[in-house]
Enzyme design. Structure first.
Site, PDB file in Angstrom:
ATOM      1  N   ASN A 145       1.236  -0.949  -0.047  1.00 10.68           N
ATOM      2  CA  ASN A 145      -0.259   0.172  -0.344  1.00 10.68           C
ATOM      3  C   ASN A 145       1.041   1.033  -0.309  1.00 10.68           C
ATOM      4  O   ASN A 145       1.519   2.133   1.000  1.00 10.68           O
ATOM      5  CB  ASN A 145      -0.949   0.068   1.167  1.00 10.68           C
ATOM      6  CG  ASN A 145      -1.730   0.663   1.244  1.00 10.68           C
ATOM      7  OD1 ASN A 145      -1.664   2.195   0.162  1.00 10.68           O
ATOM      8  ND2 ASN A 145      -2.412   0.755   1.994  1.00 10.68           N
ATOM      9  N   ARG A 158      -2.165  -2.033  -3.147  1.00  9.49           N
ATOM     10  CA  ARG A 158      -3.528  -1.357  -2.814  1.00  9.49           C
ATOM     11  C   ARG A 158      -4.110  -0.063  -3.664  1.00  9.49           C
ATOM     12  O   ARG A 158      -3.173   0.480  -3.915  1.00  9.49           O
ATOM     13  CB  ARG A 158      -3.960  -1.072  -1.281  1.00  9.49           C
ATOM     14  CG  ARG A 158      -4.897  -0.042  -1.545  1.00  9.49           C
ATOM     15  CD  ARG A 158      -5.100   0.142  -0.089  1.00  9.49           C
ATOM     16  NE  ARG A 158      -6.437   1.085  -0.217  1.00  9.49           N
ATOM     17  CZ  ARG A 158      -6.375   2.256   0.736  1.00  9.49           C
ATOM     18  NH1 ARG A 158      -5.146   2.879   2.175  1.00  9.49           N
ATOM     19  NH2 ARG A 158      -7.191   3.163   1.172  1.00  9.49           N
ATOM     20  N   LEU A 169     -15.219   2.765  10.893  1.00  9.97           N
ATOM     21  CA  LEU A 169     -14.575   3.637  11.574  1.00  9.97           C
ATOM     22  C   LEU A 169     -13.103   3.744  11.875  1.00  9.97           C
ATOM     23  O   LEU A 169     -13.475   3.591  12.872  1.00  9.97           O
ATOM     24  CB  LEU A 169     -15.964   3.564  12.844  1.00  9.97           C
ATOM     25  CG  LEU A 169     -17.684   3.560  12.316  1.00  9.97           C
ATOM     26  CD1 LEU A 169     -18.292   3.679  13.322  1.00  9.97           C
ATOM     27  CD2 LEU A 169     -17.743   4.668  11.402  1.00  9.97           C
ATOM     28  N   ASN A 228      -9.677   6.146  11.173  1.00  9.52           N
ATOM     29  CA  ASN A 228      -9.561   8.033  10.820  1.00  9.52           C
ATOM     30  C   ASN A 228     -10.210   8.475   9.290  1.00  9.52           C
ATOM     31  O   ASN A 228     -11.144   9.087   9.337  1.00  9.52           O
ATOM     32  CB  ASN A 228      -7.926   8.558  10.039  1.00  9.52           C
ATOM     33  CG  ASN A 228      -7.291   8.628  11.540  1.00  9.52           C
ATOM     34  OD1 ASN A 228      -7.846   9.391  11.838  1.00  9.52           O
ATOM     35  ND2 ASN A 228      -6.055   8.395  11.167  1.00  9.52           N
ATOM     36  N   GLY A 229     -10.909   7.531   8.377  1.00  9.93           N
ATOM     37  CA  GLY A 229     -12.119   7.803   7.310  1.00  9.93           C
ATOM     38  C   GLY A 229     -12.960   6.794   8.071  1.00  9.93           C
ATOM     39  O   GLY A 229     -12.669   5.707   8.330  1.00  9.93           O
ATOM     40  N   ILE A 252     -12.083   2.831  15.016  1.00  5.52           N
ATOM     41  CA  ILE A 252     -13.001   3.352  16.379  1.00  5.52           C
ATOM     42  C   ILE A 252     -14.166   2.387  16.262  1.00  5.52           C
ATOM     43  O   ILE A 252     -14.763   1.981  17.499  1.00  5.52           O
ATOM     44  CB  ILE A 252     -13.382   4.434  15.963  1.00  5.52           C
ATOM     45  CG1 ILE A 252     -12.286   5.789  15.778  1.00  5.52           C
ATOM     46  CG2 ILE A 252     -14.864   4.481  16.557  1.00  5.52           C
ATOM     47  CD1 ILE A 252     -13.270   7.167  14.856  1.00  5.52           C
ATOM     48  N   ASN A 268     -13.244  -0.791  18.083  1.00  7.32           N
ATOM     49  CA  ASN A 268     -12.857  -0.628  20.141  1.00  7.32           C
ATOM     50  C   ASN A 268     -13.539   0.497  20.593  1.00  7.32           C
ATOM     51  O   ASN A 268     -13.421   0.750  21.430  1.00  7.32           O
ATOM     52  CB  ASN A 268     -11.148  -0.135  19.703  1.00  7.32           C
ATOM     53  CG  ASN A 268      -9.819  -0.594  19.088  1.00  7.32           C
ATOM     54  OD1 ASN A 268     -10.194  -1.936  19.847  1.00  7.32           O
ATOM     55  ND2 ASN A 268      -9.684  -0.876  17.934  1.00  7.32           N
ATOM     56  N   GLU A 321      -7.724  -5.832   5.099  1.00  9.84           N
ATOM     57  CA  GLU A 321      -7.902  -5.016   3.867  1.00  9.84           C
ATOM     58  C   GLU A 321      -6.733  -5.985   3.290  1.00  9.84           C
ATOM     59  O   GLU A 321      -6.962  -6.257   2.575  1.00  9.84           O
ATOM     60  CB  GLU A 321      -7.766  -3.841   3.761  1.00  9.84           C
ATOM     61  CG  GLU A 321      -9.120  -3.123   4.353  1.00  9.84           C
ATOM     62  CD  GLU A 321      -9.405  -1.377   4.810  1.00  9.84           C
ATOM     63  OE1 GLU A 321      -8.047  -0.732   5.646  1.00  9.84           O
ATOM     64  OE2 GLU A 321      -9.277  -1.206   3.614  1.00  9.84           O
TER      65      GLU A 321
HETATM   66  P1  AMP Z   1      -7.806   3.720  11.560  1.00 10.50           P
HETATM   67  O1  AMP Z   1      -8.175   4.075  10.822  1.00 10.50           O
HETATM   68  O2  AMP Z   1      -8.467   1.878  11.276  1.00 10.50           O
HETATM   69  O3  AMP Z   1      -6.532   3.028  12.941  1.00 10.50           O
HETATM   70  O4  AMP Z   1      -8.793   4.171  13.101  1.00 10.50           O
HETATM   71  C1  AMP Z   1      -7.688   5.169  14.085  1.00 10.50           C
HETATM   72  C2  AMP Z   1      -9.415   5.459  15.268  1.00 10.50           C
HETATM   73  O5  AMP Z   1      -9.859   4.924  15.330  1.00 10.50           O
HETATM   74  C3  AMP Z   1      -8.132   6.569  15.645  1.00 10.50           C
HETATM   75  O6  AMP Z   1      -9.211   8.173  15.695  1.00 10.50           O
HETATM   76  C4  AMP Z   1      -8.275   6.150  17.222  1.00 10.50           C
HETATM   77  O7  AMP Z   1      -8.655   7.414  18.050  1.00 10.50           O
HETATM   78  C5  AMP Z   1      -9.530   5.510  17.097  1.00 10.50           C
HETATM   79  N1  AMP Z   1      -9.018   4.063  18.089  1.00 10.50           N
HETATM   80  C6  AMP Z   1      -7.871   3.296  18.240  1.00 10.50           C
HETATM   81  N2  AMP Z   1      -8.366   2.460  19.103  1.00 10.50           N
HETATM   82  C7  AMP Z   1      -9.664   3.219  20.135  1.00 10.50           C
HETATM   83  C8  AMP Z   1      -9.956   3.308  21.017  1.00 10.50           C
HETATM   84  N3  AMP Z   1      -9.948   2.214  22.500  1.00 10.50           N
HETATM   85  N4  AMP Z   1     -11.152   3.324  21.709  1.00 10.50           N
HETATM   86  C9  AMP Z   1     -11.821   4.492  20.600  1.00 10.50           C
HETATM   87  N5  AMP Z   1     -11.185   4.378  19.825  1.00 10.50           N
HETATM   88  C10 AMP Z   1     -10.284   3.750  18.921  1.00 10.50           C
END
Ligand code: AMP
Length: 394
Positions: free
Chosen positions: A9, A84, A200, A202-203, A323, A326, A378
């Site tokens: 990627n 990707r 859910l 960052n994007g 998000i 988690n 992915e």
């Molecule tokens: P990603 O782009 O899939 O890596 O997701 C990043 C997002 O996931 C960021 O906003 C992080 O704050 C959120 N995130 C990761 N762990 C947690 C958690 N335990 N609780 C809430 N948000 C989380």
């Protein structure tokens, strides 16, 4: 093909990689080369024993970084490389074996993804230099959504904007929505029916999937449409752009940058784009963080409710991404906003999910639509599509 697939990627200054065996249980060698082109360039990753490493690669370019990645594959030789590629336009409804025609077609969609596609293609070029004999496959973020019917992909704009300029909704995060919806169908006794998926991270995007085919999705021509994201606004009134230009004198580039980089959770909270911090500060009573969390969850629920129109019946919703996987708070708030759908979230299951584990979050005697958390994969999906493409190219 029994050999592993190397998944790449490639961003403008980074290369994420993973070497993925045909046996899904086999450990993956994975890592990230970042800050390429700068004196701080480095390669971080894990070896097969699960030990982390960091290697400085001062001023390395993509090809140099790939050579260093090659040395980290512990002698395992990939049988193919899966790339990707963010935007496949309408050319690609599935993964494609890369040749000159495929590269030309990806180049022709570069205006639709000016930040991503040229970087993805630079990655292809560098990889071809390092692995000249390996088949290379392009796996597109947009391909899964090519099953959208016109009612979902057309904007109500003059016809020529679509027919001559390709202005339509394409959708993104396709490999993630494809993976988690298929997995939900495998895990649930309901099988591949009607699933709403919420990626859910960052994007952020949602999708409505019927029998493993995407029927609608929240992102559109670009990954800016739809939900509130880390720094992206998601949907705004299309009249906003003219208003900001006329009233504040903002240029197109300024508007684009505010909507993409200074909005979303960051813009609303005034603090951060990181959901963990937003949640912490909301619990401390910070008004901006509380508002950011509220708008974020409301917009997801509203999008899921809207996308349910695309499904003949609803079997469940799947949460994924950093998000979605988690945050029990976000899942609880979103489900609470959809009472008329008959979901029932099991509090203990929702709060007791283990990072990286799949799980159903409603009680087993519940007859309404199910709620699942399914960690996205992915890279695994790209490896799987790459294998299929090499074994049975069209
Ligand atoms: P990603 O782009 O899939 O890596 O997701 C990043 C997002 O996931 C960021 O906003 C992080 O704050 C959120 N995130 C990761 N762990 C947690 C958690 N335990 N609780 C809430 N948000 C989380």
């Amino acid at each position: 093909m029994n050999s592993p697939v190397l998944v790449i990627n490639c961003g403008s200054s980074s290369i994420k990689y993973a070497l993925i065996d045909s046996d899904p249980e086999a450990p993956r060698l994975a890592g990230l080369a970042e800050r390429l082109g700068s004196s701080e360039a480095r390669l971080k990753g894990k070896n097969s024993a699960g030990e982390s490493f960091t290697q400085a690669l001062p001023n390395a370019d993509h090809a140099e970084a790939l050579n260093s990645i090659l040395k980290r594959l512990e002698g395992r030789v990939p049988g193919a490389v899966g790339h990707r590629i963010v935007h496949g336009g309408e050319h690609f409804t599935r993964a494609a074996l890369i040749d000159e025609n495929v590269i030309a077609a990806i180049e022709s969609t570069a205006t639709l993804a000016p930040l991503h596609n040229p970087a993805n293609l630079a990655g292809v070029a560098a990889t071809q230099k390092v692995f000249p004999d390996l088949p290379q496959v392009a796996v597109f973020d947009t391909a899964f959504h090519q099953t959208l019917p016109p009612r979902a992909y057309r904007y109500a704009l003059p016809d020529a904007l679509y027919t001559k300029h390709g202005i339509r909704r394409y959708g993104f995060h396709g490999t993630s929505h494809a993976y988690v919806s298929q997995r939900a169908g495998e895990l649930s006794h309901r099988g591949a029916g009607g699933w709403l998926t919420a990626h859910l991270g960052n994007g952020c995007s949602t999708s409505a999937v019927w029998n493993n085919q995407s029927q609608d999705t929240s992102m559109g021509l670009t990954p800016l449409e739809g939900l509130v994201m880390g720094t992206r606004s998601g949907d705004v009134d299309p009249g906003l752009h003219a208003h900001l230009h006329r009233q504040l004198g903002w240029s197109v580039d300024e508007i684009d940058s505010v909507l993409n980089q200074q909005s979303g959770l960051l813009g609303l909270s005034g603090l951060t784009n990181d959901m963990r911090e937003v949640e912490d500060q909301a619990l401390n009573g910070h008004p901006g963080a509380k508002l950011a969390l509220e708008v974020f969850c409301y917009r997801i629920a509203k999008s899921l409710a809207a996308l349910s129109c695309a499904l003949p019946k609803l079997d469940g919703v799947v949460f994924t991404g950093g998000i979605g996987e988690n945050s029990p708070i976000v899942r609880r708030e979103v489900i609470a906003l959809l009472p008329h759908f008959g979901f029932s979230l099991d509090k203990a299951a929702n709060e007791g999910t283990t990072r990286g584990k799949e799980g159903r979050l409603n009680s087993t005697d519940h007859n309404g639509p199910e709620v699942w958390v399914i960690p996205t994969d992915e890279e695994g999906r790209i490896a799987m599509e790459t294998r299929h493409c090499v074994e049975s190219p069209e």
